[in-house]
Design an enzyme around this catalytic site. Structure first.
Site, PDB file in Angstrom:
ATOM      1  N   HIS A  62       0.818  -1.221   0.000  1.00  0.00           N
ATOM      2  CA  HIS A  62       0.000   0.000   0.000  1.00  0.00           C
ATOM      3  C   HIS A  62       0.853   1.273   0.000  1.00  0.00           C
ATOM      4  O   HIS A  62       0.347   2.357  -0.306  1.00  0.00           O
ATOM      5  CB  HIS A  62      -1.002  -0.001   1.162  1.00  0.00           C
ATOM      6  CG  HIS A  62      -0.432   0.296   2.505  1.00  0.00           C
ATOM      7  ND1 HIS A  62      -0.155  -0.675   3.449  1.00  0.00           N
ATOM      8  CD2 HIS A  62      -0.076   1.476   3.094  1.00  0.00           C
ATOM      9  CE1 HIS A  62       0.311  -0.115   4.538  1.00  0.00           C
ATOM     10  NE2 HIS A  62       0.384   1.192   4.356  1.00  0.00           N
ATOM     11  N   ASP A  92       0.000  -7.607   1.461  1.00  0.00           N
ATOM     12  CA  ASP A  92       0.464  -6.222   1.583  1.00  0.00           C
ATOM     13  C   ASP A  92       1.992  -6.129   1.556  1.00  0.00           C
ATOM     14  O   ASP A  92       2.596  -5.386   2.335  1.00  0.00           O
ATOM     15  CB  ASP A  92      -0.074  -5.582   2.870  1.00  0.00           C
ATOM     16  CG  ASP A  92      -0.005  -4.048   2.829  1.00  0.00           C
ATOM     17  OD1 ASP A  92       0.188  -3.500   1.722  1.00  0.00           O
ATOM     18  OD2 ASP A  92      -0.116  -3.416   3.886  1.00  0.00           O
ATOM     19  N   SER A 170       4.657   2.440   7.861  1.00  0.00           N
ATOM     20  CA  SER A 170       4.282   1.284   7.055  1.00  0.00           C
ATOM     21  C   SER A 170       5.462   0.772   6.244  1.00  0.00           C
ATOM     22  O   SER A 170       6.143   1.532   5.566  1.00  0.00           O
ATOM     23  CB  SER A 170       3.139   1.646   6.112  1.00  0.00           C
ATOM     24  OG  SER A 170       1.963   1.898   6.829  1.00  0.00           O
TER      25      SER A 170
END
Length: 326
Positions: A62, A92, A170
């Site tokens: 992402h 992911d 992230s």
């Protein structure tokens, strides 16, 4: 005054691991209003880490989703254009590659996630809110959590931590007290979007299973049975046991060769019983998501044992997996 033992360990972990942690800037395309000129502009930032001396960088999917390009900034602040190697949105994960001197690419040490214990100390290293090289500490708050990927597939076995994870973290590593990666930070649970003491990481055992395959093949090559699963409400409507009812079997595929049969309507309009896949190698599968997760643990060409239910009878059947065409 003298630093405490845990402070010294925090410092040692940061010094050892920070050269392996990178900042990732996702780029988008912007057209000049007064001319046909197109330029790349920053769209967002995230974190990644050096996988090997060849320049492979691991991050979250992402972070670079819908980006037209990406730049990787190393700990020495040198910036490098990144090329995309492969992605696996269902977990992911993404792998980028940069061209940089090997001396600037210290691979990060990998640990294991199968033997983690609730309460053990962890570190999160990343670039929250664009603030590079930030270290936060916490503990493993819970294990075997389930989180949802961008494709709505379930990521099982996720690590829950109270180490502060914020936007920009992230793709960064979650570390044990020895500075080894035990997970990849992927999301926070917070109405405000800021850390509320609940963060999640993809377990490193899953990462170590997927990343080498992305580097080797450029994509996650899925093993396939050659079947079509029925809708979720089909089992309830027909009173079937838990598992994956089949409504299609590909001609010439592994399932057809092994004699699997789908549910179908007979000439009189009634339902002709087909197979329900209840387990793969004795691991129960309750639905399609479970089945895909178990299949992804294998390679095309592997032989697996299916536990099948048909019209009240249970049997086992060996099947050789093929390569998925998707």
């Amino acid at each position: 005054g003298p630093l405490a033992a845990d402070e010294l360990n925090n410092i040692a972990v940061f010094k050892a691991v920070s050269p392996s942690v990178v900042n990732i800037t996702a780029l988008g395309v912007e057209r000049d209003f007064f001319s046909p000129r197109v330029t790349q502009v920053p769209r967002g930032t995230g974190t990644g880490f050096v996988w090997d001396e060849a320049g492979h960088i691991v991050t979250n999917f992402h972070v670079i989703q819908e980006a037209s390009g990406a730049r990787v900034t190393l700990s020495d602040q040198s910036s490098h254009k990144a090329s995309l190697v492969g992605v696996f949105p269902d977990r992911d994960l993404a792998v980028l590659k940069i061209e940089a001197p090997r001396g600037k690419l210290p691979p990060i040490a990998l640990g294991t996630s199968k033997d983690l214990q609730v309460g053990q100390k962890v570190y999160a290293l990343g670039n929250p809110f664009g603030l590079d090289q930030t270290l936060t500490t916490g503990i493993v708050s819970a294990l075997n959590r389930e989180i949802e990927s961008v494709t709505r597939r379930t990521i099982r076995g996720a690590i829950q931590t109270d180490a502060a994870i914020n936007p920009g973290n992230s793709g960064g590593p979650l570390l044990d007290s020895a500075g080894r990666v035990i997970g990849v930070n992927t999301s926070i649970y917070s109405p405000s979007g800021a850390s509320a003491g609940i963060g999640f990481a993809i377990p490193v055992d899953e990462v170590n299973r997927i990343v080498p395959r992305l580097i080797r093949d450029g994509r996650m090559v899925r093993p396939a049975l050659g079947v079509t699963a029925g809708p979720e409400n089909m089992g309830r409507a027909l009173g079937l046991p838990k598992g994956v009812p089949l409504v299609g079997v590909a001609p010439g595929g592994p399932a057809q060769k092994a004699g699997l049969r789908p549910f179908a309507r007979g000439a009189q309009g009634g339902i002709v019983a087909g197979d329900v896949i209840q387990a793969i190698d004795d691991t129960p599968v309750a639905d399609l998501d479970d089945m895909l997760t178990e299949l992804e643990r294998h390679q095309p060409g592997d032989r697996v044992s299916l536990t099948l239910w048909r019209a009240g009878a249970v049997r086992k059947q060996a099947v050789v997996l093929a390569e998925s065409e998707d």
